[in-house]
Structure formats: structure tokens, C-alpha cells
Design a protein around this motif. Structure first.
Motif, PDB file in Angstrom:
ATOM      1  N   SER A 107       0.832  -1.214   0.000  1.00 13.63           N
ATOM      2  CA  SER A 107       0.000   0.000   0.000  1.00 13.63           C
ATOM      3  C   SER A 107       0.863   1.260   0.000  1.00 13.63           C
ATOM      4  O   SER A 107       0.626   2.188  -0.779  1.00 13.63           O
ATOM      5  N   ASP A 108       1.877   1.268   0.903  1.00  9.99           N
ATOM      6  CA  ASP A 108       2.754   2.449   0.966  1.00  9.99           C
ATOM      7  C   ASP A 108       3.543   2.618  -0.329  1.00  9.99           C
ATOM      8  O   ASP A 108       3.713   3.752  -0.822  1.00  9.99           O
ATOM      9  N   ALA A 109       4.036   1.497  -0.881  1.00 15.68           N
ATOM     10  CA  ALA A 109       4.804   1.593  -2.132  1.00 15.68           C
ATOM     11  C   ALA A 109       3.911   2.106  -3.257  1.00 15.68           C
ATOM     12  O   ALA A 109       4.353   2.930  -4.084  1.00 15.68           O
ATOM     13  N   GLY A 110       2.663   1.622  -3.305  1.00 17.24           N
ATOM     14  CA  GLY A 110       1.749   2.119  -4.332  1.00 17.24           C
ATOM     15  C   GLY A 110       1.526   3.614  -4.203  1.00 17.24           C
ATOM     16  O   GLY A 110       1.481   4.341  -5.215  1.00 17.24           O
ATOM     17  N   HIS A 111       1.386   4.077  -2.957  1.00 20.58           N
ATOM     18  CA  HIS A 111       1.199   5.512  -2.738  1.00 20.58           C
ATOM     19  C   HIS A 111       2.439   6.297  -3.159  1.00 20.58           C
ATOM     20  O   HIS A 111       2.337   7.359  -3.809  1.00 20.58           O
ATOM     21  N   GLU A 112       3.626   5.793  -2.789  1.00 18.17           N
ATOM     22  CA  GLU A 112       4.855   6.500  -3.136  1.00 18.17           C
ATOM     23  C   GLU A 112       5.124   6.476  -4.639  1.00 18.17           C
ATOM     24  O   GLU A 112       5.662   7.445  -5.190  1.00 18.17           O
ATOM     25  N   PHE A 113       4.774   5.393  -5.302  1.00 17.82           N
ATOM     26  CA  PHE A 113       4.968   5.327  -6.748  1.00 17.82           C
ATOM     27  C   PHE A 113       3.975   6.231  -7.483  1.00 17.82           C
ATOM     28  O   PHE A 113       4.276   6.727  -8.573  1.00 17.82           O
ATOM     29  N   ARG A 114       2.811   6.435  -6.882  1.00 16.95           N
ATOM     30  CA  ARG A 114       1.766   7.156  -7.589  1.00 16.95           C
ATOM     31  C   ARG A 114       2.178   8.596  -7.911  1.00 16.95           C
ATOM     32  O   ARG A 114       1.935   9.096  -9.010  1.00 16.95           O
ATOM     33  N   THR A 115       2.843   9.253  -6.948  1.00 12.90           N
ATOM     34  CA  THR A 115       3.193  10.662  -7.147  1.00 12.90           C
ATOM     35  C   THR A 115       4.183  10.848  -8.296  1.00 12.90           C
ATOM     36  O   THR A 115       3.919  11.630  -9.231  1.00 12.90           O
ATOM     37  N   PRO A 116       5.334  10.165  -8.295  1.00  8.19           N
ATOM     38  CA  PRO A 116       6.246  10.374  -9.435  1.00  8.19           C
ATOM     39  C   PRO A 116       5.684   9.849 -10.756  1.00  8.19           C
ATOM     40  O   PRO A 116       5.951  10.437 -11.813  1.00  8.19           O
ATOM     41  N   ILE A 117       4.908   8.800 -10.711  1.00  4.32           N
ATOM     42  CA  ILE A 117       4.322   8.291 -11.957  1.00  4.32           C
ATOM     43  C   ILE A 117       3.330   9.305 -12.523  1.00  4.32           C
ATOM     44  O   ILE A 117       3.290   9.564 -13.744  1.00  4.32           O
ATOM     45  N   THR A 118       2.537   9.906 -11.637  1.00  6.27           N
ATOM     46  CA  THR A 118       1.571  10.920 -12.093  1.00  6.27           C
ATOM     47  C   THR A 118       2.294  12.115 -12.686  1.00  6.27           C
ATOM     48  O   THR A 118       1.911  12.634 -13.764  1.00  6.27           O
ATOM     49  N   ALA A 119       3.354  12.581 -11.994  1.00 10.37           N
ATOM     50  CA  ALA A 119       4.111  13.730 -12.515  1.00 10.37           C
ATOM     51  C   ALA A 119       4.773  13.391 -13.841  1.00 10.37           C
ATOM     52  O   ALA A 119       4.764  14.200 -14.793  1.00 10.37           O
ATOM     53  N   LEU A 120       5.345  12.188 -13.931  1.00  8.98           N
ATOM     54  CA  LEU A 120       6.003  11.770 -15.167  1.00  8.98           C
ATOM     55  C   LEU A 120       4.989  11.684 -16.310  1.00  8.98           C
ATOM     56  O   LEU A 120       5.253  12.140 -17.432  1.00  8.98           O
ATOM     57  N   LYS A 121       3.854  11.108 -16.014  1.00 11.17           N
ATOM     58  CA  LYS A 121       2.815  10.977 -17.041  1.00 11.17           C
ATOM     59  C   LYS A 121       2.328  12.348 -17.501  1.00 11.17           C
ATOM     60  O   LYS A 121       2.131  12.582 -18.704  1.00 11.17           O
ATOM     61  N   THR A 122       2.151  13.251 -16.532  1.00 11.97           N
ATOM     62  CA  THR A 122       1.683  14.599 -16.883  1.00 11.97           C
ATOM     63  C   THR A 122       2.686  15.312 -17.788  1.00 11.97           C
ATOM     64  O   THR A 122       2.325  15.916 -18.812  1.00 11.97           O
ATOM     65  N   ASN A 123       3.957  15.253 -17.417  1.00 11.80           N
ATOM     66  CA  ASN A 123       4.991  15.914 -18.213  1.00 11.80           C
ATOM     67  C   ASN A 123       5.058  15.335 -19.632  1.00 11.80           C
ATOM     68  O   ASN A 123       5.200  16.072 -20.616  1.00 11.80           O
ATOM     69  N   LEU A 124       4.964  14.018 -19.747  1.00  8.62           N
ATOM     70  CA  LEU A 124       5.037  13.395 -21.060  1.00  8.62           C
ATOM     71  C   LEU A 124       3.811  13.745 -21.912  1.00  8.62           C
ATOM     72  O   LEU A 124       3.928  13.952 -23.130  1.00  8.62           O
ATOM     73  N   GLU A 125       2.646  13.812 -21.276  1.00 11.76           N
ATOM     74  CA  GLU A 125       1.440  14.185 -22.037  1.00 11.76           C
ATOM     75  C   GLU A 125       1.512  15.630 -22.522  1.00 11.76           C
ATOM     76  O   GLU A 125       1.076  15.940 -23.640  1.00 11.76           O
ATOM     77  N   VAL A 126       2.056  16.511 -21.667  1.00 15.50           N
ATOM     78  CA  VAL A 126       2.217  17.912 -22.095  1.00 15.50           C
ATOM     79  C   VAL A 126       3.178  17.996 -23.275  1.00 15.50           C
ATOM     80  O   VAL A 126       2.937  18.726 -24.255  1.00 15.50           O
ATOM     81  N   LEU A 127       4.283  17.241 -23.186  1.00 20.72           N
ATOM     82  CA  LEU A 127       5.232  17.247 -24.300  1.00 20.72           C
ATOM     83  C   LEU A 127       4.591  16.738 -25.574  1.00 20.72           C
ATOM     84  O   LEU A 127       4.838  17.259 -26.678  1.00 20.72           O
ATOM     85  N   ARG A 128       3.744  15.734 -25.468  1.00 19.66           N
ATOM     86  CA  ARG A 128       3.129  15.168 -26.664  1.00 19.66           C
ATOM     87  C   ARG A 128       2.093  16.112 -27.280  1.00 19.66           C
ATOM     88  O   ARG A 128       2.011  16.264 -28.489  1.00 19.66           O
TER      89      ARG A 128
END
Length: 462
Positions: free
Chosen positions: A247-268
């Protein structure tokens, strides 16, 4: 065959052997006593006949037949001479004692009084042959007297005794087997409960089954039940920790994954509208998030690995030497002074794991220090002191928890796993960790391991 029946059958067999041996011994002993008593009785009757033998031949035949039965009672009596000629016979009709070579040896004086079993018809008799020298009217004449006693009653008594002993023995064997079955049932009941609990856990994965076990069983079975419950409790705690980690790992992964996904979508979507500088910033942010994800994954692998059974051998490790080697990595760090206090301090552990734990502690100290970090090595204790703000009192009990980050730490880089990895590694090497605030300001975070022979504090080394 169940354990209960094995115990019952085993005890029954042992009881059968013991009771059988005792029965045989009792029957043999009684038979010897009875036969001995019969032989003594025959010798006594022979003495009586011997005393009256001379006078018997003086009396008339009808008088002899009247006197002898009173002497020998229910036995048969026969008198014969040196040639084997029967001179006198008194007894039941059809009962004729045999005169054999051994009997002639008795009358001739070549053999003493002789006792033996004699079968006549279907009846077994006990016979004594004695040598008698006649007196009075026929002096010098030697004859032999045979007396037979019926052994039917003796054999009947022995058979009755044997039957009773066998009956009593059979009852004893059954009682012992029943007692063994009852004792085995009581003894294996906790084992049956353990089996039921194990089968329940295997079928339902419900680790709470150990709470229903009875720990009051005696000796080894009670210890087994206690150990089984402890094992289930450990598994339950481990599962809870695993679920919390996921649960904690999922929460910790969620933040950088969300930021990474957002940045990549903006670039696209907006790449043709963004300036080159803005595109570079998005790419740098994506790379930072990727690096954070990679670091987080690596730390999770370290945290969940079975370091207790690592392939690295346990050996003597000098914490002072490791501390000085570790300091050399930070000697060129701008604006930060890293010093080492202490000399040789030898402990027993896995060198790579201890080095990783020490590195994490120094990295944590540098992250919070203003400009100075001091590494202290003394008596199996490794301490990192910094001149930072210290640790809030409410956060001290939690700093070694996985993914725990204080309010101040959430604004700084990191995953919250560094100190948890230290605790994981040091525990696997038999040590303990600690965190406290220094009286001079800043924090002191470190660990203690049992010192090996030869470890001792040294002088300050810069």
C-alpha cells in the motif's frame, strides 16, 4: 493406523509379553511346588510302608489288605522281590505298577529311591520305588515297594490355574490397551488441534487459527503448540507488513508516476507550442521522476530482500576502517565538513550490508546538516551527528518506519526508505538502531553491534 491405535496396540503388546511371562513363571512355580508336595507325600507313605513291611508279611492276606489302604490311602502299592516277582499288590483294579530294569536296580541296591511318572491307560501316575529289607520272621530278605499316586487332580488344578491366569491376563491386557488408548487420545489431542489449524490455514489462509490453540498441554506438545502459534503470529504480522508495504509503495509510486505521465502528455500535446527551454524543463522533470522511480524500486528491493540468508559470509568488520573509507567519498562535497572520531572498532557481520547501512546514515546526516557531519565510532557503536535542526519529538519513534517522512522531510528529496533499510540491515546482523537529538543541537542517528574481540575505541581522525 492412527497414533492413538498405535499407542494402544503397542502398550497391549508390551502388556501381553509382560503378563505372559509372569503367567508362565507363576504356572511353572506352582507346578514345581505341587509336584514337590506330591513327591514328599509319596516319600512319607513309603516310610510308613517301610515301618510296617516286616509285620505285613506276618499277617494274613485279608489283614494286609485292610491295613495297607489305611497307610497309602488312595494310592496303589506293590511289593516285588529281587527277581521281579510280585509278592503283594493292593490298589484299584486294573492299576498294575510296571516293574522295569530301573526298579530292579533299586531292589538290588544299584540305584537309590527312584521317582518317575508312569502312564497307565489314560491316567498319569507318580510312582516311587524304595528298597526295603525285611525284619523279624524273614530277616535278610530284600524287597522293593512301589507306591503310585494319581496325578489327575494335580493336572486338573494346574489347568484350572492356567485358565484363570490367562483370563486375568487377557483382562489386564485389555485394560492396559484401553488405558493406552485413553492416554494417547489425551496426549495427541493438541496435535490433532495443530493439524486442524494447519489444514484450516492451508485451505482458508486464515492465520488467526493459532489463537484457538490450547497452550496448556504438558511438556513438548505444549512447546510445539506455543511455537506453532508464534509462527502463525509472525506470519500474520509479516502479511500485514507486506500489505502495508504494498500500500505504501503504491502511494509512493503514484506521485512520481503521475508527474512523469503529466509531463510526457504535455510534451506530446503541446510540443509545437512550447519553447525549447520549456521542453528542456519538462524533459528534466521527467528524468528526475524516472530517477526517483528507479531509486525507489531499488530501495524496495533492498528492503524486501532476505539479508539474513545472504550469500555474503559473516566476518570481522572494522567500523573505523569503513568510516574512514566512507568519509573519503564526501571529502570534496562543497560546503560540508565530514569528520571521523574513533579508531578501530571490530564487530561481526556482513561487510557489504554494514557499509550500505553506514552510507545511508551519512547521506541522511548530510541531507539535514548545515555544514558539518561528525561520524563517531566507539565500542561497536556507529553514530552520525549533524548540526541541523534535529528531529521533532513526535517524529523520533517513527524515523525508522518505511516510507515515514516528517512534515519537514516532505519538501525534500527522498523516499522515506533510507533509515528503514538501515534498520533492516542492522537487525539482520544482530544489532539495534537508535535516533535521538544531541544536547549541542542537531540529531544523532546510528546503530550498535556487539563488538568482536579486539575492537577498541581510538583517537580522532580527520
Amino acid at each position: 493406523m492412527s497414533l492413538r491405535w498405535r499407542w494402544a496396540v503397542g502398550l497391549g503388546l508390551v502388556a501381553t509379553l509382560a503378563i505372559g511371562l509372569m503367567t508362565v513363571a507363576a504356572i511353572v512355580s506352582v507346578e514345581r511346588r505341587l509336584r514337590g508336595a506330591l513327591d514328599e507325600d509319596l516319600r512319607g507313605r513309603a516310610n510308613q510302608v517301610h515301618e510296617l513291611t516286616g509285620r505285613l508279611f506276618e499277617q494274613r492276606e485279608e489283614q494286609r489288605e485292610e491295613v495297607l489302604p489305611r497307610i497309602v490311602n488312595d494310592a496303589a502299592v506293590q511289593v516285588f522281590d529281587e527277581d521281579g516277582a510280585v509278592l503283594l499288590r493292593v490298589g484299584p483294579a486294573g492299576v498294575t505298577p510296571p516293574v522295569e530294569a530301573t526298579d530292579l536296580d533299586v531292589v538290588a541296591g544299584a540305584r537309590p529311591t527312584f521317582l518317575r511318572d508312569v502312564p497307565i491307560g489314560d491316567t498319569l501316575y507318580r510312582m516311587i520305588t524304595v528298597r526295603v529289607q525285611l525284619r523279624e520272621t524273614t530277616p535278610g530278605t530284600v524287597v522293593a515297594v512301589q507306591i503310585l499316586a494319581d496325578q489327575s487332580q494335580l493336572e486338573s488344578n494346574l489347568a484350572a490355574l492356567t485358565g484363570r491366569l490367562l483370563s486375568i491376563g487377557a483382562v489386564g491386557v485389555l485394560l492396559v490397551a484401553l488405558t493406552g488408548w485413553i492416554m494417547a487420545s489425551r496426549a495427541v489431542r493438541p496435535i490433532s488441534d495443530l493439524t486442524d489449524a494447519a489444514e484450516h490455514v492451508a485451505s482458508t489462509e486464515d492465520l488467526s487459527a493459532g489463537e484457538r490453540l490450547d497452550l496448556s498441554a504438558p511438556a513438548e506438545i505444549g512447546r510445539l503448540a506455543t511455537a506453532f502459534r508464534s509462527m502463525l503470529n509472525s506470519l500474520r504480522v509479516s502479511r500485514q507488513e507486506q500489505q502495508r508495504l504494498v500500500s505504501d509503495a503504491g502511494h509512493e509510486f503514484r506521485t512520481p508516476i503521475t508527474a512523469l505521465k503529466t509531463n510526457l502528455e504535455v510534451l506530446r500535446r503541446q510540443d509545437h507550442r512550447l519553447s525549447e527551454e520549456e521542453q528542456d524543463e519538462l524533459i528534466e522533470a521527467a528524468l528526475r521522476e524516472s530517477n526517483q522511480l528507479a531509486q525507489l524500486a531499488a530501495e524496495l528491493v533492498d528492503l524486501t530482500s532476505d539479508v539474513r540468508h545472504a550469500a555474503e559470509p559473516i566476518q570481522d568488520v572494522d567500523l573505523g576502517t569503513l568510516a574512514r573509507e566512507l568519509r573519503s567519498r564526501y571529502v570534496r562535497l562543497p560546503g560540508m565538513e565530514v569528520t571521523v572520531v574513533g579508531g578501530s572498532s571490530v564487530v561481526t557481520g556482513r561487510r557489504t550490508q554494514l557499509e550500505r547501512a553506514m552510507s545511508n546514515l551519512v547521506d541522511n546526516g548530510i541531507k539535514w546538516a548545515e555544514r558539518r557531519v561528525e561520524i563517531v565510532v566507539e565500542g561497536g557503536t556507529f553514530t552520525v551527528r549533524d548540526d541541523g535542526p534535529g528531529i521533532p519529538a513526535e517524529d523520533l519513534p517513527h524515523v525508522f518506519r518505511r516510507f515515514y517522512r516528517s512534515a519537514e522531510a516532505r519538501t525534500m528529496p527522498g523516499s522515506g526508505l533510507g533509515l528503514a533499510i538501515v534498520d533492516h540491515l542492522i537487525s539482520a546482523n544482530g544489532g539495534t538502531v537508535f535516533a535521538r537529538n544531541s544536547a549541542d543541537g542537531g540529531a544523532e542517528v546510528g546503530f550498535t553491534l556487539p563488538p568482536a574481540e579486539g575492537g577498541k575505541p581510538g583517537d580522532r581522525v580527520n
